[in-house]
Write a protein that holds these residues in place. Structure first.
Motif, mmCIF file in Angstrom:
data_model
loop_
_atom_site.group_PDB
_atom_site.id
_atom_site.type_symbol
_atom_site.label_atom_id
_atom_site.label_comp_id
_atom_site.label_asym_id
_atom_site.label_seq_id
_atom_site.Cartn_x
_atom_site.Cartn_y
_atom_site.Cartn_z
ATOM 1 N N TRP A 34 -54.742 -6.257 18.937
ATOM 2 C CA TRP A 34 -55.551 -6.039 17.813
ATOM 3 C C TRP A 34 -54.781 -5.265 16.863
ATOM 4 N N LEU A 35 -54.637 -5.342 15.804
ATOM 5 C CA LEU A 35 -53.775 -4.281 15.034
ATOM 6 C C LEU A 35 -54.686 -3.592 14.120
ATOM 7 N N TRP B 188 -57.871 -15.519 13.915
ATOM 8 C CA TRP B 188 -57.664 -15.539 15.423
ATOM 9 C C TRP B 188 -58.623 -14.688 16.078
ATOM 10 N N HIS B 189 -58.578 -13.380 15.696
ATOM 11 C CA HIS B 189 -59.661 -12.522 16.421
ATOM 12 C C HIS B 189 -61.131 -13.087 16.280
ATOM 13 N N MET C 10 -51.503 -11.170 8.374
ATOM 14 C CA MET C 10 -52.729 -10.312 8.623
ATOM 15 C C MET C 10 -54.031 -11.407 8.743
ATOM 16 N N ARG D 87 -53.670 -14.548 9.532
ATOM 17 C CA ARG D 87 -53.499 -15.302 10.466
ATOM 18 C C ARG D 87 -54.131 -14.637 11.810
ATOM 19 N N HIS D 88 -53.679 -13.151 11.763
ATOM 20 C CA HIS D 88 -54.196 -12.277 12.892
ATOM 21 C C HIS D 88 -55.773 -12.313 13.004
ATOM 22 N N ASP D 89 -56.264 -11.883 11.590
ATOM 23 C CA ASP D 89 -57.760 -11.553 11.584
ATOM 24 C C ASP D 89 -58.472 -12.893 11.832
ATOM 25 N N CYS E 39 -53.195 -12.098 21.587
ATOM 26 C CA CYS E 39 -52.629 -11.295 20.395
ATOM 27 C C CYS E 39 -53.276 -9.777 20.584
ATOM 28 N N TRP F 218 -46.341 -15.607 16.592
ATOM 29 C CA TRP F 218 -45.564 -14.486 16.110
ATOM 30 C C TRP F 218 -45.402 -13.189 16.848
ATOM 31 N N VAL G 132 -48.828 -10.877 17.750
ATOM 32 C CA VAL G 132 -49.904 -10.448 16.908
ATOM 33 C C VAL G 132 -50.651 -11.523 16.051
ATOM 34 N N ALA G 133 -49.942 -12.728 16.184
ATOM 35 C CA ALA G 133 -50.784 -13.924 15.736
ATOM 36 C C ALA G 133 -50.308 -15.184 16.452
#
Length: 692
Positions: free
Chosen positions: A118-119, A237-238, A231, A233-235, A116, A43, A39-40
């Motif tokens: 996409w959430l 990254w994308h 979130m 880190r996730h956003d 990762c 992670w 997810v990131a």
């Protein structure tokens, strides 16, 4: 540009690349414990019960083994929701409606740029076409990747019930549930039915409850706001992958924008860019600020939100269901400018670095808003750096929802009460709430999750607890109050849904307003699922063409209703019943009318149970004649389609008049349009033991 099917193939590939197997530290030689997904950077999200046994004890000793793209990487459990040592036994938490989620931190980077998923950021599951991905034991200790198509059938809190085909394998717990229409993760697989044909999953929004209290001993610490940090880190990254300087490979946004459902103005690329810019800003000082900003962007009163809104990302996800297609871009851009305004004006003066990030976001918003009308561009500019804190946003004009004959009009909210086949005397029900867009197009937004059903009164109470939010969303989307349709079996056709309390009414009102005084409310026969029979369609088509409607009194004075006289009624007849429709001759008369294909009828909630009609009944039928054929309703464009609105206007006009309120309050309108048939029956709820 790839076509829709090609994009779906790429979506499946991206999902498979991010799906991992979780096992003991020596890999899968002794079996796959479960699945997870990246997810990131560094992670993995999985199900808590993949890592802990029923007593809350770790399934193995030491670090974990995470199999990514065929390679083994060491990982360590970092967070668990619920905490296995919490006040409520871990095993009981798993079977309740609480989350079953865990985060694993990778101790080394498995790939130079590992993928990762996409959430999704939407708070509600609004999907019909989904797939689950996961791992199972393959030959000679290898890992076999699995995927399976499934469909949402019910929801209870964060728990999603899905139907699937056979072959849901042990070991798929913790795998991703992907919305294949939108190209985003919506849940984490939790368990399966013993037959292997059903799945239970946690909606991803349950992760918003993550807090420092869920940190495990020795786990990697994400700080005081672990969900918000994950979130971010996730956003980011994308967003980095979407830059021209990013890796030269297909991104999630590249695939999403080619899916047919994303043909609207606010594209997946817009969303990825926007969330990346928001992720670079300080978070809101309190969660309440997010809800307030959403309300301002949508131009609606402030309200509470479930699941709760924690960060700017969560507020962005709420916006999807509210703006109409013509204002979607404007609403999202307003929200971004208002979030920047809150950061700039809501607390301490921003640092030079934060100010630079705010300016980047505002420049991008204004550039993206070049497609808007001049007055809307001016609105955005007024929300920029020179705007006063919490400046009032001018209400945007709503698009008129009035349509000509044949147009779908504003959305409809449908509540279905489906009797269970195994219920004793038909007194057990499942319920569902759907949004309707005309011509039999429905999208489920809520449902119960009771494997053995509910009593009717209990089902009604559950519905009333969540109906307000569905109505509010439909009203905002359509620009005017949506019609409420309530589908019930024939023994419940006397349900007075129009008298349900309007939970959207003014707060603190001395007398709660009835929902029927502010919107159209009708009942439908839940037994009329599927293709309309010719008799029903023929009566509807003739009734629509009629310029004058006539009441057909049932039963006739002093006699019982016979099928022959009902079938011989003129094409413009509307059955009107003064007897109780849930018992005796009234129920017999209603059944005859339904069997004869009548799509519209009127009856009393407090009708009498036998043939003892009197002066009270004569007065009722006289009033119904006026409702159906009053001179003010006779005009060139008059149609039976106007009847629900006629009734609503009358109820609103006599709300404070005792006599008018009495007879209109007792009135139920059956309105079954065969051109907008009820959706197919959703699958039954079942008990779900654990997958792994």
């Amino acid at each position: 540009m790839a076509s829709g099917p090609d994009a779906r193939g790429e979506l499946r590939q991206l999902s498979r690349e991010a799906t991992v197997a979780i096992s003991g530290p020596r890999g899968t030689a002794h079996g796959v414990w479960g699945s997870g997904f990246l997810v990131a950077p560094g992670w993995v999200l999985t199900a808590a019960h993949v890592l802990f046994d029923r007593e809350g004890r770790p399934r193995g000793t030491g670090d974990l083994g995470v199999v990514i793209a065929g390679g083994l990487v060491a990982g360590r459990a970092a967070y668990c929701l619920p905490h296995p040592a919490g006040p409520v036994p871990f095993w009981e938490e798993r079977y309740g409606t609480r989350p079953d989620l865990a985060l694993v931190h990778l101790l080394s980077d498995p790939l130079p740029d590992h993928p990762c998923i996409w959430l999704g950021d939407r708070p509600e599951p609004l999907f019909d076409d989904t797939a689950i991905f996961g791992c199972q034991d393959g030959p000679a200790g290898a890992v076999e990747l699995m995927e399976m198509k499934c469909e949402l059938t019910a929801q209870q809190g964060p728990l999603l019930t899905l139907s699937s085909g056979p072959g849901v394998a042990k070991g798929m717990s913790g795998g991703p549930l992907i919305d294949m229409e939108r190209g985003e993760l919506v849940g984490v697989v939790k368990s399966r039915h013993s037959t292997g044909t059903g799945v239970l999953a946690n909606h991803f929004s349950a992760l918003r409850e993550l807090s420092p209290a869920h940190l495990l001993p020795g786990g990697e610490d994400l700080g005081p706001e672990p969900y918000a940090e994950l979130m971010r880190r996730h956003d980011r990254w994308h967003a980095d992958r979407q830059q021209p300087s990013g890796p030269a490979r297909t991104t999630w946004a590249d695939v999403q924008k080619r899916l047919p459902i994303h043909a609207g103005r606010w594209t997946p690329v817009d969303r990825t860019k926007a969330l990346g810019l928001l992720a670079a800003l300080p978070g809101p000082q309190t969660p309440d600020i997010v809800g307030r900003t959403v309300a301002r962007a949508l131009d609606i009163p402030e309200r509470s939100w479930q699941p709760r809104l924690v960060g700017w990302r969560d507020g962005h996800g709420v916006l999807y269901g509210y703006p109409d297609p013509y204002r979607e871009l404007l609403v999202f851009l307003r929200y971004l400018m208002m979030a920047a305004q809150e950061v700039r004006c809501g607390g301490e003066r921003p640092t030079a670095e934060v100010e630079h990030r705010l300016e980047r976001l505002e420049r991008w918003v204004l550039a993206r808003g070049e497609d808007l009308a001049p007055e809307h561009r001016a609105d955005l500019a007024r929300l920029g750096p020179v705007a006063e804190p919490f400046a009032a946003v001018p209400p945007a004009a709503r698009t008129s929802s009035a349509g000509t004959e044949g147009e779908s009009g504003p959305p409809t909210v449908l509540v279905e009460f489906e009797p269970l086949a195994y219920g004793h005397r038909g007194d057990l029900f499942n319920w569902a709430i759907r949004l309707g867009y005309g011509e039999g197009r429905w999208r489920q937004v809520a449902a119960d999750h009771e494997p053995y059903g509910l009593g009717f009164d209990e089902a009604v109470e559950q519905v009333r607890g969540v109906l307000g939010r569905a109505l509010e969303g439909a009203d905002a989307a359509g620009g005017s109050p949506a019609r409420l349709e309530v589908a019930v079996p024939d023994e419940r056709l006397g349900t007075a849904a129009h008298l349900w309390e309007d939970t959207m009414g003014p707060p603190g009102a001395a007398v709660p307003r009835a929902v029927g005084s502010g919107r159209e409310v009708v009942v439908r026969d839940v037994g009329r699922r599927g293709d309309p029979d010719p008799q029903w369609q023929d009566r509807w088509q003739r009734l629509v063409k009629a310029r004058r409607l006539r009441g057909l009194r049932l039963p006739p004075v002093g006699a019982r209703t016979t099928p022959g006289e009902v079938r011989a009624a003129p094409y413009n007849a509307v059955p009107v019943l003064c007897g109780a429709v849930d018992q005796g001759v009234g129920r017999d008369s209603a059944s005859v009318a339904l069997d004869s294909g009548f799509p519209v009828a009127l009856w009393r909630v407090d009708g009498h149970p036998d043939l003892s009609c009197g002066s009270r009944c004569d007065g009722f039928h006289s009033r119904m004649s006026s409702l159906l054929d009053a001179p003010e309703w006779r005009h060139e464009h008059s149609s039976v389609r106007d009847l629900p609105e006629r009734l609503r206007r009358l109820r609103a006009a006599v709300e404070d008049d005792d006599d008018g309120a009495r007879y209109l309050g007792s009135l139920v309108l059956l309105y079954d349009d065969p051109g907008n048939p009820l959706p197919q029956l959703f699958g039954p709820s079942v008990h779900f033991p654990l997958l792994s």
